[in-house]
Design an enzyme around this catalytic site. Structure first.
Site, short mmCIF file in Angstrom:
data_model
loop_
_atom_site.label_atom_id
_atom_site.label_comp_id
_atom_site.label_asym_id
_atom_site.label_seq_id
_atom_site.Cartn_x
_atom_site.Cartn_y
_atom_site.Cartn_z
N LYS A 133 0.57 -1.12 -0.33
CA LYS A 133 -0.13 0.07 0.13
C LYS A 133 0.59 1.43 0.41
O LYS A 133 1.68 1.25 0.72
CB LYS A 133 -0.92 0.29 1.26
CG LYS A 133 -1.93 1.24 1.17
CD LYS A 133 -3.52 0.88 2.51
CE LYS A 133 -3.58 2.12 2.29
NZ LYS A 133 -5.29 1.91 4.23
N SER A 163 -9.75 -0.12 6.70
CA SER A 163 -9.13 -0.08 5.04
C SER A 163 -8.61 -1.73 4.33
O SER A 163 -8.47 -1.76 3.67
CB SER A 163 -8.67 0.59 5.81
OG SER A 163 -9.06 2.08 5.36
N SER A 203 -9.67 1.89 2.56
CA SER A 203 -8.79 2.94 1.75
C SER A 203 -7.68 1.56 0.86
O SER A 203 -6.80 2.85 -0.20
CB SER A 203 -7.78 3.72 2.18
OG SER A 203 -7.05 3.04 3.16
#
Lengths: 467, 99
Positions: free
Chosen positions: A78, A177, A152
């Site tokens: 990420k 997330s 996210s």
């Protein structure tokens, strides 16, 4: 789950024949390029040369790496997690051009085990979102490109769902997330106990909530990566020093969280209910209630998360890294205010304002401090249930992934409220997983299971039954 | 109970504290949105009584200390590798005026 589909199987075969590593990596690279060219946007930063250099190095040092648990496995990261030499922006234009000079501990751990860092996956700016739409590169759901991957950690989950090769993603969860995108993309998301995994090198969102975890095509892959990235790290003072080791653990009694099941859309509820009926063949399943969490976790979470985010983002001032301007003749107030106003997105500004408000003199006791006290009560409510139940389950998300056209009509409050199921467990720092339970309108529906602190292996055993 | 009137003046003041200049357009947009979040969400906490100690972390953590030992640090060029030419003066970071 067939053994051949797991990364463990790949690693054992790859150690016998390096061509397997090369073939898998080349296939994955082609998939990344294909998805980038099609505008599916799973990667914020992908540099083929950076990847191939690692392959070359691994090939030259095969013998030394043969004990590696991730030997030759492509691992995407990420964007909010620092990778040495690879632009890391946390999905924000404010950090454009920032190239870390060090690896986050989780990245170092992956490299030590022979993993190959594939690139940085797309996300909402600083993790601020449920749909990965608060960024310039919006990832599209592999099952329907008009819908969201969730947020996210949307890019990582989207790529896990679309790849036909061996790969795992390092995600991060503050309020859901990892689980949320895993649910929307039909893959396995594994969020550990708060403090299990070092956060050194994480571009943080909310310090008392952030947890780095794993997203994979199946629970075996996610658990393997979690084992590698977890453990003691003196560079993170909130790290609890407890390594996660993949193993089975007995699960007998499961509680279904009534309020969360009842809040889901009828189609989601139906699929979860069907899955619960199947689970009754293996476990004792009873309905349970979490009234305090249901009523108070959302406001508590949003006060804490925005308060901590507003202090974290205070460090972004246009000096030393990221976007920088000219300071000539400017007073610091003028310089900081102008660059921050220019570079933060609308969502970041809204959260900074909310968090600054909640911490301001006159409001601090009523909001910030009270939310911390309420959190104690909410954790106690979970702990009381864990005296009777091994795990608690619910839908991961109350809806299937919405279309981008639907997301654009939501108010910020409606947007924040879609994390209803994942916020209580994140607020309490509890380990949890999301596993696909079925499909509605051809879109995946995830089931979330939650364990008490440090009981990740109960989740692992449960997920293997689910799969 | 925490009575608060969310209006343009309050949002401007909070934004200024956070070193943000809001445009008129942003102000028009943010006031009702932030009002909705504070009134409909944050203020729900007014209705719960708590005597509990605050949980600043979700699990109990004790302070961790490391030995105060000198270790190698980043080479100078790496320290400045993300700094624009304009904001570096020899081996110093250059910033805006503070006085």
């Amino acid at each position: 789950m067939k053994k051949e589909e797991t990364v463990n199987f790949f690693v054992s075969e790859a150690k016998k024949d390096f061509r397997i590593v090369e073939e898998n990596l080349h296939n994955v690279i082609e998939e990344v390029k294909f998805t980038q060219n099609k505008g599916l946007n799973y990667f914020e930063k992908f540099d083929e040369e950076f990847v191939l250099n690692q392959l070359k190095k691994l090939k030259e040092n095969q013998e030394a790496n043969l004990s590696g648990k991730l030997f030759g496995v492509p691992i995407s990261v990420k964007d909010t997690i620092c990778v040495k030499g690879l632009e890391s922006t946390a999905g924000s234009k404010f950090l454009k051009g920032y190239v870390p000079v060090f690896d986050a501990t989780v990245v170092s751990n992956v490299k030590k085990e022979g993993g190959i860092i594939l690139g940085k996956t797309t996300q909402d700016e600083f993790g601020f979102g449920t749909f990965s739409t608060n960024t310039s590169r919006v990832p599209k759901n592999p099952f329907d490109n008009e819908r969201s991957c969730g947020g996210s950690s949307g890019g990582g989950a989207g790529f896990c769902a679309i790849t036909r090769n061996y790969h795992i993603n390092i995600g991060e969860s503050t309020g859901g997330s990892i689980a949320g995108p895993a649910s929307f993309c039909g893959v396995a998301g594994f969020t550990p106990t708060y403090g299990r995994v070092s956060r050194y090198g994480l571009i943080d969102y909310a310090n008392s909530l952030d947890k780095i975890g794993a997203i994979g095509r199946n629970i075996e892959d996610a658990a393997l990566l979690l084992e590698v990235i977890s453990g003691k790290d003196d560079n993170d003072s909130t790290n609890i020093g407890e390594k996660y080791v993949v193993d089975e653990a007995p699960v007998k009694k499961i509680g279904v969280i009534k309020e969360l099941l009842d809040s889901a859309d009828p189609e989601v509820k139906k699929i979860i209910q069907e899955k619960i009926n199947e689970l009754k063949k293996f476990f004792i399943v009873e309905e349970v209630s979490l009234p305090l969490n249901f009523n108070y976790s959302l406001p508590t979470y949003h006060i804490i998360a925005s308060s901590e985010a507003s202090t974290n983002l205070a460090k972004l001032s246009g000096l030393r890294y990221g976007v920088q301007g000219s300071v000539e003749g400017k007073h610091f107030d003028e310089y900081f205010s102008s660059i921050r106003s220019e570079e933060f997105s609308e969502e970041a500004k809204r959260r900074i304002i909310l968090g600054t408000f909640a911490r301001m003199s006159g409001f601090r006791n009523a909001y910030y401090l009270k939310s911390m006290r309420v959190r104690t009560k909410l954790i106690e409510e979970f702990n009381n249930l864990f005296k009777k139940y091994d795990l608690l389950i619910s839908p991961t998300m109350p809806i299937i992934s919405p279309k981008f056209s639907e997301i654009s009509t939501l108010s910020p409050l409606q947007n924040y409220s879609t994390d209803l199921c994942t916020i209580p467990v994140n607020l309490a720092g509890l380990p949890h997983i999301s596993i696909n339970a079925g499909f509605s309108k051809n879109m995946p529906v995830g089931l979330m299971a939650v364990a008490s602190h440090l009981n990740e292996n109960k989740l692992y055993s449960f997920a293997k039954v689910m799969q | 109970m925490c009575a608060v009137e969310v209006n343009k003046d309050l949002i401007k003041k909070v934004a200024a504290n956070a070193r943000l200049n809001l445009t008129d357009e942003e102000l028009e947009k943010f006031v009702p949105q932030i009002k909705e979040i504070i009134v409909e969400s944050f203020s729900k906490l007014d209705s719960i009584e708590v005597d509990e100690k605050p949980s600043f972390q979700p699990i109990e953590l004790s302070n961790k200390f490391r030995r105060d030992e000198v270790k190698p640090s980043l080479p100078i060029e790496k320290v400045f590798s993300n700094v624009s030419k304009e904001l570096r003066k020899e081996n110093y970071f250059k910033g805006p005026k503070v006085l």
